[in-house]
Design a protein around this motif. Structure first.
Motif, mmCIF file in Angstrom:
data_model
loop_
_atom_site.group_PDB
_atom_site.id
_atom_site.type_symbol
_atom_site.label_atom_id
_atom_site.label_comp_id
_atom_site.label_asym_id
_atom_site.label_seq_id
_atom_site.Cartn_x
_atom_site.Cartn_y
_atom_site.Cartn_z
ATOM 1 N N LEU A 18 0.831 -1.199 0.000
ATOM 2 C CA LEU A 18 0.000 0.000 0.000
ATOM 3 C C LEU A 18 0.866 1.250 0.000
ATOM 4 C CD1 LEU A 18 -2.635 1.592 0.248
ATOM 5 C CD2 LEU A 18 -2.542 1.189 2.728
ATOM 6 N N ASP A 19 1.892 1.269 0.834
ATOM 7 C CA ASP A 19 2.803 2.410 0.867
ATOM 8 C C ASP A 19 3.449 2.635 -0.497
ATOM 9 O OD1 ASP A 19 2.494 3.030 3.646
ATOM 10 O OD2 ASP A 19 3.795 1.344 4.135
ATOM 11 N N PHE A 20 3.810 1.544 -1.165
ATOM 12 C CA PHE A 20 4.446 1.685 -2.472
ATOM 13 C C PHE A 20 3.485 2.307 -3.487
ATOM 14 C CE2 PHE A 20 5.649 -0.128 -6.661
ATOM 15 C CZ PHE A 20 6.844 0.553 -6.806
ATOM 16 N N GLN A 21 2.219 1.916 -3.437
ATOM 17 C CA GLN A 21 1.244 2.534 -4.331
ATOM 18 C C GLN A 21 1.110 4.029 -4.044
ATOM 19 O OE1 GLN A 21 -2.344 -0.205 -5.359
ATOM 20 N NE2 GLN A 21 -1.648 -0.841 -3.331
ATOM 21 N N LEU A 22 1.223 4.415 -2.785
ATOM 22 C CA LEU A 22 1.168 5.834 -2.432
ATOM 23 C C LEU A 22 2.365 6.586 -3.011
ATOM 24 C CD1 LEU A 22 -0.018 5.653 1.296
ATOM 25 C CD2 LEU A 22 -1.387 6.022 -0.764
ATOM 26 N N ASP A 38 -8.813 10.882 -6.222
ATOM 27 C CA ASP A 38 -9.789 9.792 -6.284
ATOM 28 C C ASP A 38 -9.154 8.466 -5.870
ATOM 29 O OD1 ASP A 38 -11.696 11.565 -7.154
ATOM 30 O OD2 ASP A 38 -11.521 11.031 -9.275
ATOM 31 N N ALA A 39 -7.931 8.221 -6.350
ATOM 32 C CA ALA A 39 -7.248 6.977 -6.011
ATOM 33 C C ALA A 39 -6.930 6.915 -4.526
ATOM 34 C CB ALA A 39 -5.965 6.852 -6.832
ATOM 35 N N ARG A 40 -6.555 8.053 -3.963
ATOM 36 C CA ARG A 40 -6.250 8.092 -2.531
ATOM 37 C C ARG A 40 -7.483 7.733 -1.706
ATOM 38 N NH1 ARG A 40 -6.829 11.585 1.392
ATOM 39 N NH2 ARG A 40 -7.568 13.304 0.061
ATOM 40 N N HIS A 41 -8.637 8.254 -2.107
ATOM 41 C CA HIS A 41 -9.875 7.913 -1.397
ATOM 42 C C HIS A 41 -10.200 6.429 -1.563
ATOM 43 C CE1 HIS A 41 -11.132 11.789 0.110
ATOM 44 N NE2 HIS A 41 -10.876 12.348 -1.061
ATOM 45 N N THR A 42 -9.933 5.885 -2.757
ATOM 46 C CA THR A 42 -10.168 4.458 -2.980
ATOM 47 C C THR A 42 -9.325 3.615 -2.028
ATOM 48 O OG1 THR A 42 -10.721 4.788 -5.312
ATOM 49 C CG2 THR A 42 -9.989 2.589 -4.669
ATOM 50 N N LEU A 43 -8.107 4.053 -1.791
ATOM 51 C CA LEU A 43 -7.199 3.320 -0.907
ATOM 52 C C LEU A 43 -7.478 3.615 0.569
ATOM 53 C CD1 LEU A 43 -3.846 3.781 -2.859
ATOM 54 C CD2 LEU A 43 -5.278 1.737 -2.772
ATOM 55 N N GLY A 44 -8.271 4.657 0.842
ATOM 56 C CA GLY A 44 -8.632 4.967 2.217
ATOM 57 C C GLY A 44 -7.501 5.543 3.041
ATOM 58 N N VAL A 45 -6.682 6.402 2.430
ATOM 59 C CA VAL A 45 -5.555 7.000 3.149
ATOM 60 C C VAL A 45 -5.642 8.520 3.059
ATOM 61 C CG1 VAL A 45 -4.052 5.023 2.744
ATOM 62 C CG2 VAL A 45 -4.067 6.919 1.107
ATOM 63 N N SER A 46 -4.938 9.188 3.949
ATOM 64 C CA SER A 46 -4.940 10.643 4.002
ATOM 65 C C SER A 46 -3.781 11.213 3.195
ATOM 66 C CB SER A 46 -4.831 11.116 5.455
ATOM 67 O OG SER A 46 -3.556 10.769 5.981
ATOM 68 N N VAL A 47 -3.837 12.518 2.964
ATOM 69 C CA VAL A 47 -2.738 13.201 2.286
ATOM 70 C C VAL A 47 -1.456 13.067 3.110
ATOM 71 C CG1 VAL A 47 -1.873 15.441 1.524
ATOM 72 C CG2 VAL A 47 -4.262 14.834 1.111
ATOM 73 N N TRP A 98 5.242 -7.486 -10.705
ATOM 74 C CA TRP A 98 4.438 -7.530 -9.488
ATOM 75 C C TRP A 98 3.060 -6.923 -9.770
ATOM 76 C CZ3 TRP A 98 9.704 -6.551 -9.009
ATOM 77 C CH2 TRP A 98 10.408 -7.329 -8.079
ATOM 78 N N PRO A 99 1.992 -7.472 -9.216
ATOM 79 C CA PRO A 99 0.670 -6.842 -9.363
ATOM 80 C C PRO A 99 0.587 -5.536 -8.591
ATOM 81 C CG PRO A 99 0.547 -8.705 -7.849
ATOM 82 C CD PRO A 99 1.938 -8.719 -8.422
ATOM 83 N N VAL A 100 -0.245 -4.630 -9.082
ATOM 84 C CA VAL A 100 -0.492 -3.342 -8.428
ATOM 85 C C VAL A 100 -2.009 -3.230 -8.266
ATOM 86 C CG1 VAL A 100 -0.097 -0.859 -8.503
ATOM 87 C CG2 VAL A 100 1.496 -2.407 -9.657
ATOM 88 N N PRO A 101 -2.551 -3.509 -7.080
ATOM 89 C CA PRO A 101 -4.013 -3.575 -6.909
ATOM 90 C C PRO A 101 -4.759 -2.343 -7.404
ATOM 91 C CG PRO A 101 -2.914 -4.468 -4.979
ATOM 92 C CD PRO A 101 -1.830 -3.894 -5.848
ATOM 93 N N LEU A 102 -4.145 -1.169 -7.299
ATOM 94 C CA LEU A 102 -4.822 0.042 -7.739
ATOM 95 C C LEU A 102 -5.111 0.026 -9.233
ATOM 96 C CD1 LEU A 102 -5.886 2.784 -6.776
ATOM 97 C CD2 LEU A 102 -3.596 3.722 -7.178
ATOM 98 N N TRP A 103 -4.252 -0.634 -9.995
ATOM 99 C CA TRP A 103 -4.426 -0.778 -11.445
ATOM 100 C C TRP A 103 -4.379 -2.274 -11.784
ATOM 101 C CZ3 TRP A 103 -0.638 2.990 -9.861
ATOM 102 C CH2 TRP A 103 -1.060 4.315 -10.024
ATOM 103 N N PRO A 104 -5.493 -2.985 -11.689
ATOM 104 C CA PRO A 104 -5.486 -4.446 -11.864
ATOM 105 C C PRO A 104 -4.959 -4.909 -13.214
ATOM 106 C CG PRO A 104 -7.572 -3.700 -10.926
ATOM 107 C CD PRO A 104 -6.838 -2.472 -11.360
#
Length: 216
Positions: A18-22, A38-47, A98-104
């Motif tokens: 998750l950190d790597f996607q950020l 939008d992606a940040r909200h999808t991942l449920g993390v703050s700025v 490696w898979p990246v869940p944010l972009w399947p």
């Protein structure tokens, strides 16, 4: 009553996928803040969490005894989904995905040269996943394609050095098509007349396209 142990500092916590996607998103925010939001909200993390992940990533990369890139990715992302021999020109290498869940439909690819040195790290289309139809520059919307997909669709292209190690550019010439961009006060010429473009990518994913010349 004894004092409760303090929480583990964020900097001491494991760096996760998750950190790597950020980190990827933080690099893309300069060009596409709305998509990143939008992606940040999808991942449920703050700025703040996104900034902290990027800070920790930079600290890891620049630490005096930093581990090699391949070891770092394995420690964060686990074993690669696939390891495939690849030949690029005269260079024999391995492609680790490696898979990246944010972009399947994408994978994070690291090309490893003999000796274990990583010489390219970016997002590519997942094997077997359908790519976009890129018929005109109007189809080049943010996050729609990867470097190699744009290079094939608008060949011949000229690679350009990016403004940072994670950024790339492609210069090419193509007809606008009916929905292409326009140049104010330019000469009246057919919509299909060719013009010059530059496509900019971050971690191999398209961020924006700029017109660099008038219609011919």
């Amino acid at each position: 009553m004894g004092r409760m142990p303090s929480a583990k500092p964020a900097s001491a916590a494991p760096f996760t996928p998750l950190d790597f996607q950020l980190v990827l998103l933080r690099r893309m925010a300069d060009h596409n803040a709305d998509l990143v939001e939008d992606a940040r909200h999808t991942l449920g993390v703050s700025v703040a969490e996104m900034r902290e992940a990027n800070r920790r990533w930079q600290a890891m990369r620049h630490a005096p005894r930093s581990r090699g890139a391949v070891s770092r990715y394995r420690s964060i992302l686990g074993d690669p989904e696939s390891v495939t021999p690849r030949r690029i020109g005269d260079l024999s290498c391995e492609a680790l995905l490696w898979p990246v869940p944010l972009w399947p439909d994408l994978r994070f690819e690291v090309l490893v040269a003999p000796g274990g040195v990583a010489w390219n790290e970016w997002l590519v289309r997942a094997p077997g996943a359908p790519g976009p139809e890129l018929r005109s520059p109007a189809d080049l919307t943010p996050w729609s394609c990867t470097v190699d997909e744009a290079a094939r669709a608008f060949a011949p292209v000229r690679p350009l050095e990016g403004s940072a190690p994670t950024r790339w550019g492609l210069a090419f010439t193509a007809p606008d098509g009916p929905n292409g961009p326009t140049v104010p006060d330019g000469p009246t010429v057919p919509d299909s007349a060719p013009r010059d473009y530059v496509a900019e990518f971050t971690y191999g994913l398209l961020q924006r396209v700029a017109v660099t010349g008038p219609r011919r």
